[in-house]
Write a protein that holds these residues in place. Structure first.
Motif, PDB file in Angstrom:
ATOM      1  N   GLY A 189       0.759  -1.247   0.000  1.00 50.39           N
ATOM      2  CA  GLY A 189       0.000   0.000   0.000  1.00 50.39           C
ATOM      3  C   GLY A 189       0.790   1.297   0.000  1.00 50.39           C
ATOM      4  N   SER A 221       1.267   8.117   1.963  1.00 47.79           N
ATOM      5  CA  SER A 221       0.576   6.863   2.281  1.00 47.79           C
ATOM      6  C   SER A 221       0.789   6.468   3.747  1.00 47.79           C
ATOM      7  CB  SER A 221       1.105   5.713   1.415  1.00 47.79           C
ATOM      8  OG  SER A 221       0.823   5.943   0.068  1.00 47.79           O
ATOM      9  N   ILE A 222      -0.271   5.957   4.360  1.00 54.01           N
ATOM     10  CA  ILE A 222      -0.153   5.472   5.737  1.00 54.01           C
ATOM     11  C   ILE A 222       0.904   4.355   5.796  1.00 54.01           C
ATOM     12  CG2 ILE A 222      -1.390   4.222   7.553  1.00 54.01           C
ATOM     13  CD1 ILE A 222      -3.907   5.837   6.734  1.00 54.01           C
ATOM     14  N   LEU A 235       1.023  -1.570  -6.150  1.00 59.29           N
ATOM     15  CA  LEU A 235       0.198  -1.684  -7.353  1.00 59.29           C
ATOM     16  C   LEU A 235       1.082  -1.446  -8.583  1.00 59.29           C
ATOM     17  CD1 LEU A 235      -2.819  -1.920  -8.323  1.00 59.29           C
ATOM     18  CD2 LEU A 235      -2.880   0.574  -8.281  1.00 59.29           C
ATOM     19  N   ASP A 248      -1.019  -6.749  -8.251  1.00 58.88           N
ATOM     20  CA  ASP A 248      -2.406  -6.257  -8.215  1.00 58.88           C
ATOM     21  C   ASP A 248      -3.222  -7.303  -7.470  1.00 58.88           C
ATOM     22  OD1 ASP A 248      -5.085  -5.719  -8.753  1.00 58.88           O
ATOM     23  OD2 ASP A 248      -4.649  -4.920 -10.753  1.00 58.88           O
ATOM     24  N   VAL A 249      -3.881  -6.892  -6.391  1.00 55.55           N
ATOM     25  CA  VAL A 249      -4.589  -7.878  -5.557  1.00 55.55           C
ATOM     26  C   VAL A 249      -5.778  -8.519  -6.270  1.00 55.55           C
ATOM     27  CG1 VAL A 249      -3.877  -6.885  -3.336  1.00 55.55           C
ATOM     28  CG2 VAL A 249      -6.022  -6.117  -4.404  1.00 55.55           C
ATOM     29  N   SER A 257      -2.544  -2.510   3.620  1.00 52.48           N
ATOM     30  CA  SER A 257      -2.960  -1.102   3.665  1.00 52.48           C
ATOM     31  C   SER A 257      -3.489  -0.716   2.282  1.00 52.48           C
ATOM     32  CB  SER A 257      -1.753  -0.237   4.077  1.00 52.48           C
ATOM     33  OG  SER A 257      -2.150   1.086   4.312  1.00 52.48           O
ATOM     34  N   THR A 286      -8.345   0.348   8.804  1.00 47.44           N
ATOM     35  CA  THR A 286      -9.771   0.569   8.637  1.00 47.44           C
ATOM     36  C   THR A 286     -10.136   1.976   9.086  1.00 47.44           C
ATOM     37  OG1 THR A 286     -11.958  -0.365   9.122  1.00 47.44           O
ATOM     38  CG2 THR A 286     -10.348  -0.459  10.897  1.00 47.44           C
ATOM     39  N   LYS A 321     -15.369  -1.858   4.703  1.00 46.01           N
ATOM     40  CA  LYS A 321     -14.547  -1.826   5.932  1.00 46.01           C
ATOM     41  C   LYS A 321     -15.214  -2.662   7.039  1.00 46.01           C
ATOM     42  CE  LYS A 321     -11.058   0.925   4.809  1.00 46.01           C
ATOM     43  NZ  LYS A 321      -9.754   0.317   4.438  1.00 46.01           N
ATOM     44  N   ALA A 357      -9.277  10.438   9.880  1.00 46.87           N
ATOM     45  CA  ALA A 357      -9.028  10.920   8.520  1.00 46.87           C
ATOM     46  C   ALA A 357      -7.625  11.506   8.403  1.00 46.87           C
ATOM     47  CB  ALA A 357     -10.069  11.973   8.160  1.00 46.87           C
ATOM     48  N   MET A 358      -6.928  11.108   7.347  1.00 50.85           N
ATOM     49  CA  MET A 358      -5.566  11.611   7.101  1.00 50.85           C
ATOM     50  C   MET A 358      -5.433  11.992   5.626  1.00 50.85           C
ATOM     51  SD  MET A 358      -3.589   8.756   9.317  1.00 50.85           S
ATOM     52  CE  MET A 358      -1.945   9.448   9.210  1.00 50.85           C
ATOM     53  N   THR A 402      -4.333  11.721   2.403  1.00 48.14           N
ATOM     54  CA  THR A 402      -3.641  10.800   1.500  1.00 48.14           C
ATOM     55  C   THR A 402      -4.398  10.755   0.174  1.00 48.14           C
ATOM     56  OG1 THR A 402      -4.967   8.895   2.122  1.00 48.14           O
ATOM     57  CG2 THR A 402      -3.024   9.309   3.474  1.00 48.14           C
ATOM     58  N   SER A 453      -6.023   8.255  -1.032  1.00 47.84           N
ATOM     59  CA  SER A 453      -7.322   7.600  -0.813  1.00 47.84           C
ATOM     60  C   SER A 453      -8.364   8.605  -0.348  1.00 47.84           C
ATOM     61  CB  SER A 453      -7.210   6.498   0.236  1.00 47.84           C
ATOM     62  OG  SER A 453      -6.597   5.385  -0.307  1.00 47.84           O
TER      63      SER A 453
HETATM   64  P1  NAD Z   1      -3.114   5.440  -0.277  1.00 47.95           P
HETATM   65  O1  NAD Z   1      -3.881   5.793  -1.500  1.00 47.95           O
HETATM   66  O2  NAD Z   1      -1.770   6.003  -0.123  1.00 47.95           O
HETATM   67  O3  NAD Z   1      -3.052   3.855  -0.107  1.00 47.95           O
HETATM   68  C1  NAD Z   1      -3.982   2.971  -0.706  1.00 47.95           C
HETATM   69  C2  NAD Z   1      -3.155   1.920  -1.413  1.00 47.95           C
HETATM   70  O4  NAD Z   1      -3.982   0.894  -1.986  1.00 47.95           O
HETATM   71  C3  NAD Z   1      -2.333   2.516  -2.563  1.00 47.95           C
HETATM   72  O5  NAD Z   1      -0.967   2.238  -2.373  1.00 47.95           O
HETATM   73  C4  NAD Z   1      -2.860   1.769  -3.790  1.00 47.95           C
HETATM   74  O6  NAD Z   1      -1.877   1.570  -4.785  1.00 47.95           O
HETATM   75  C5  NAD Z   1      -3.305   0.457  -3.163  1.00 47.95           C
HETATM   76  N1  NAD Z   1      -4.181  -0.315  -4.035  1.00 47.95           N
HETATM   77  C6  NAD Z   1      -5.400   0.072  -4.539  1.00 47.95           C
HETATM   78  N2  NAD Z   1      -5.870  -0.883  -5.360  1.00 47.95           N
HETATM   79  C7  NAD Z   1      -4.943  -1.896  -5.377  1.00 47.95           C
HETATM   80  C8  NAD Z   1      -4.852  -3.139  -6.048  1.00 47.95           C
HETATM   81  N3  NAD Z   1      -5.801  -3.550  -6.893  1.00 47.95           N
HETATM   82  N4  NAD Z   1      -3.748  -3.923  -5.829  1.00 47.95           N
HETATM   83  C9  NAD Z   1      -2.774  -3.497  -4.995  1.00 47.95           C
HETATM   84  N5  NAD Z   1      -2.801  -2.328  -4.335  1.00 47.95           N
HETATM   85  C10 NAD Z   1      -3.874  -1.528  -4.527  1.00 47.95           C
HETATM   86  O7  NAD Z   1      -4.067   5.930   0.922  1.00 47.95           O
HETATM   87  P2  NAD Z   1      -4.022   5.589   2.489  1.00 47.95           P
HETATM   88  O8  NAD Z   1      -4.909   6.586   3.103  1.00 47.95           O
HETATM   89  O9  NAD Z   1      -2.639   5.433   2.945  1.00 47.95           O
HETATM   90  O10 NAD Z   1      -4.803   4.194   2.555  1.00 47.95           O
HETATM   91  C11 NAD Z   1      -4.252   3.038   3.141  1.00 47.95           C
HETATM   92  C12 NAD Z   1      -5.321   2.319   3.959  1.00 47.95           C
HETATM   93  O11 NAD Z   1      -5.681   3.126   5.074  1.00 47.95           O
HETATM   94  C13 NAD Z   1      -6.616   2.049   3.191  1.00 47.95           C
HETATM   95  O12 NAD Z   1      -7.121   0.788   3.583  1.00 47.95           O
HETATM   96  C14 NAD Z   1      -7.514   3.157   3.691  1.00 47.95           C
HETATM   97  O13 NAD Z   1      -8.881   2.833   3.559  1.00 47.95           O
HETATM   98  C15 NAD Z   1      -7.080   3.202   5.139  1.00 47.95           C
HETATM   99  N6  NAD Z   1      -7.465   4.394   5.889  1.00 47.95           N
HETATM  100  C16 NAD Z   1      -7.213   5.636   5.407  1.00 47.95           C
HETATM  101  C17 NAD Z   1      -7.604   6.750   6.132  1.00 47.95           C
HETATM  102  C18 NAD Z   1      -7.376   8.159   5.608  1.00 47.95           C
HETATM  103  O14 NAD Z   1      -8.032   9.086   6.072  1.00 47.95           O
HETATM  104  N7  NAD Z   1      -6.451   8.371   4.686  1.00 47.95           N
HETATM  105  C19 NAD Z   1      -8.240   6.593   7.377  1.00 47.95           C
HETATM  106  C20 NAD Z   1      -8.462   5.302   7.857  1.00 47.95           C
HETATM  107  C21 NAD Z   1      -8.076   4.205   7.101  1.00 47.95           C
END
Ligand code: NAD
Length: 271
Positions: A22, A28-29, A49, A72-73, A99, A153, A171, A199-200, A202, A204
């Protein structure tokens, strides 16, 4: 340029090997968590990805990541190849971070009932929930000595949050999957937990209609009155993935500055 999150250094992850999924960019988190685990001596690989190489490679190099693997998942063959590469790089694993999430932009706005399509719902479920089950099964096979699996989540799994819609349902499935996986893998001393982050800012979050408002309201309505910090989320991941987290499994840990405990926002009589 890689964000410096000033992660405290130490040896809590010394001798531990694992996989971080991720990482898309420096916001990214997964990147924050990887930085923390590296600062504590972990050996790791990145699964990203396909198509993200240009951004991911320099970040991985800056942490001395052992292997950078595209997967790719939704593609069984690419997941098979990725886990073969992980085994070749590390032999066995001690930790795994899931993630990963995705939902079509059109599903992340307005009415949940009216805007949710069969195709969009299934896609969000596959990438955001089923991929966790698939990763857990594959990672557990490489954890003969026990280990720790963590996923990400959000409170939208438990509460109806505007615009989060299909992703909230995915989720909720993810959080249930954490409990079932924890039950299955517990006898093998593999712990499975989720971090429910506030919320952060990013990529997403940018995909969700009103993402900015989620950030602002998350801050305003949190007990601490501040944003969720990357350091706080990464610190929680370190606890769960190191031996500090022994005996904790099947848990959803909220790291959101106390957003999830609040009923109403502060009243005027409170000042
Ligand atoms: P991010 O966009 O940086 O990370 C999401 C990742 O998912 C990306 O690296 C993307 O390439 C990957 N991804 C998407 N489809 C894919 C696929 N088919 N195969 C492989 N990888 C794939 O954003 P983030 O905010 O760091 O999100 C990471 C996790 O944290 C997610 O599960 C998100 O729901 C969760 N989250 C985010 C927040 C927020 O506010 N940003 C809050 C709580 C939870």
């Amino acid at each position: 340029m890689a964000e410096d999150y000033s992660m405290p250094k130490g040896e809590l992850m010394k001798g531990k090997k694992g996989v971080i999924t991720g990482v898309a960019n420096h916001q990214s988190i997964a990147w924050g968590i990887a930085s923390q685990l590296a600062a504590q001596g972990a050996e790791m690989s990145f699964l990203h990805l396909p198509g993200m190489e240009r951004r991911v490679q320099p970040l991985a190099e800056s942490l001395g990541v052992k292997a950078v693997i595209a997967a790719d998942v939704t593609d069984e063959a690419s997941m098979d190849a990725a886990f073969e590469a992980v085994e070749a790089a590390h032999g066995t694993l001690d930790f795994f971070l899931h993630s990963i999430a995705f939902a079509n932009k059109d599903e992340l706005k307005g009415s949940f009932v009216d805007n949710t399509t069969r195709e969009g719902f299934l896609r969000a479920m596959e990438i955001s929930a089923f991929s966790f089950v698939d990763c857990a099964r594959r990672a557990a096979k490489l954890m003969p000595n026990g280990g720790s699996i963590v996923t990400m989540t959000y409170l939208g799994a438990e509460r109806a949050i505007p615009n989060y819609n299909t992703m909230g349902v995915a989720k909720a499935a993810l959080e249930a999957a954490v409990r079932y996986a924890a039950r299955d893998l517990g006898p093998r001393r593999i712990r499975v937990n989720a971090i429910s982050a506030g919320a952060m800012k990013t990529l997403s979050l940018a995909g969700i209609s009103g993402g900015r408002s989620m950030l602002a309201q998350g801050r305003a309505l949190s007990a601490m009155g501040e944003d969720t910090s990357m350091e706080g989320v990464a610190g929680c991941a370190l606890w769960l993935m190191s031996d500090l987290g022994l005996s904790t499994t099947g848990e959803v840990v909220h790291v959101d500055a106390g957003f999830h405990i609040m009923g109403l926002g502060s009243s005027e009589s409170e000042g």
